[in-house]
Design an enzyme around this catalytic site. Sequence first.
Site, PDB file in Angstrom:
ATOM      1  N   HIS A 206      -3.596  -5.327   0.379  1.00 20.16           N
ATOM      2  CA  HIS A 206      -3.366  -5.869   1.721  1.00 20.16           C
ATOM      3  C   HIS A 206      -3.311  -7.398   1.708  1.00 20.16           C
ATOM      4  CE1 HIS A 206      -3.959  -2.222   4.289  1.00 20.16           C
ATOM      5  NE2 HIS A 206      -4.539  -1.800   3.184  1.00 20.16           N
TER       6      HIS A 206
ATOM      7  N   CYS B  69       0.819  -1.210   0.000  1.00 16.53           N
ATOM      8  CA  CYS B  69       0.000   0.000   0.000  1.00 16.53           C
ATOM      9  C   CYS B  69       0.857   1.266   0.000  1.00 16.53           C
ATOM     10  CB  CYS B  69      -0.976  -0.043   1.158  1.00 16.53           C
ATOM     11  SG  CYS B  69      -2.086  -1.450   1.039  1.00 16.53           S
TER      12      CYS B  69
ATOM     13  N   GLU C 177      -2.483  -9.272   4.152  1.00 17.37           N
ATOM     14  CA  GLU C 177      -2.713  -9.853   5.479  1.00 17.37           C
ATOM     15  C   GLU C 177      -4.162 -10.298   5.681  1.00 17.37           C
ATOM     16  OE1 GLU C 177      -4.322  -5.913   5.773  1.00 17.37           O
ATOM     17  OE2 GLU C 177      -2.378  -6.584   5.007  1.00 17.37           O
TER      18      GLU C 177
ATOM     19  N   PHE D 176      -4.113   6.834  -3.823  1.00 17.94           N
ATOM     20  CA  PHE D 176      -2.988   7.257  -4.649  1.00 17.94           C
ATOM     21  C   PHE D 176      -2.386   6.038  -5.332  1.00 17.94           C
ATOM     22  CE2 PHE D 176      -3.540  10.545  -1.533  1.00 17.94           C
ATOM     23  CZ  PHE D 176      -3.200  11.735  -2.172  1.00 17.94           C
TER      24      PHE D 176
END
Length: 384
Positions: A350, A257, A352, A302
């Site tokens: 992500h 990220c 995780e 972004f």
Amino acid sequence: MSAHGKDAILVLEDGRVFRGRAFGALGETFGEAVFSTGMTGYQETLTDPSYEGQVVVATAPHIGNTGWNDEDDESGRIWVAGYVVRDPSRVPSNWRSRRSLDEELVRQGVVGVSAIDTRALTRHLRERGAMRVGISSLGADVDALLARVRRVPPMAGADLVGRVTTARPYVVPARGEKRFTVVAIDLGIKSMTPHRLSERGIEVHVLPATADWEQVRAIGPDGLFLSNGPGDPSTAVAAAELCRRALAAGLPLFGICMGNQVLGRALGFDTYKLKYGHRGINQPVLDRATGRIGITAHNHGFAVDAPTDHPVDTAYGRVEVSHVCLNDGVVEGLRLTRDGRLVAFSVQYHPEAAAGPHDASYLFDEFVAMMADNARTTTAGEQA
């Protein structure tokens, strides 16, 4: 004090007004209006530090049915500036639930609004772009609220990492036999991330975003991890410099990220603000090397401006775009190689899986493999 049952208004910076019922705490709140497409995982979303400064609109119409538990928080508090839902659950039902979502929002002073047309609001944000917003359950003076909304600083240029990073270093020990030591730079890290590293035998030293190369080197890590985080990546100057120092020293690096954006800027690419960003747990991403498509969890406004049609040679090796979003072609990952070896990589999502699918969990294994390869190469070089 519960805001349940009171009138509330939501005003966008372009003057669009939505009227509904208060949800969560009474009061006023301001931020950037963004929408999240996840149908589940609202607790992980609300406690994700990457949402600092943002008012989150839930596109799923029914929110709160599993209540709020004491296990799924991704940080020590709720970070969203406000929460917008259509139909909040009146009675939570889950064996782990300890209280309702509304009660937790009240407890933490988070202002929200319910009973509005979130579909219309989402379509408006898709067409016009993410924009500043205000929510008030204290009165219905639209003009006054709009004036305050337009005084809110925009997200472009916002330096928010300092608000969410840890105040002091801490260590998450390896589970089972320790294999490696990793320094994780907390740009807004979620608690599940060091947990995923720990369960792979990694001792994780989490350092504040202000950490410099000397602090990292003093720990003697086998790898460097750059976390997710809020705000404009162009303001993360110190993290980009740390990234360059690590790459120059040959330290294996993995970023997600904001960490992907920091790596991109460290390698010489620009970043830019997306019209409305990617937020949710159902985003399709193509791994260009394998052709595999992963359904992934996103939260970013972004992106890295890197060419997708050819690799680029940098001072630290050759970099290429490794992943792209199948919805809009946005860069979703970078891979840096030197002398034919992988030395750094990053993704814009992500892995995780908190909340979200587990399609990208293999990336943590790739990080472990990269550190193992570096250790073998280093040992062979010393013996030679």
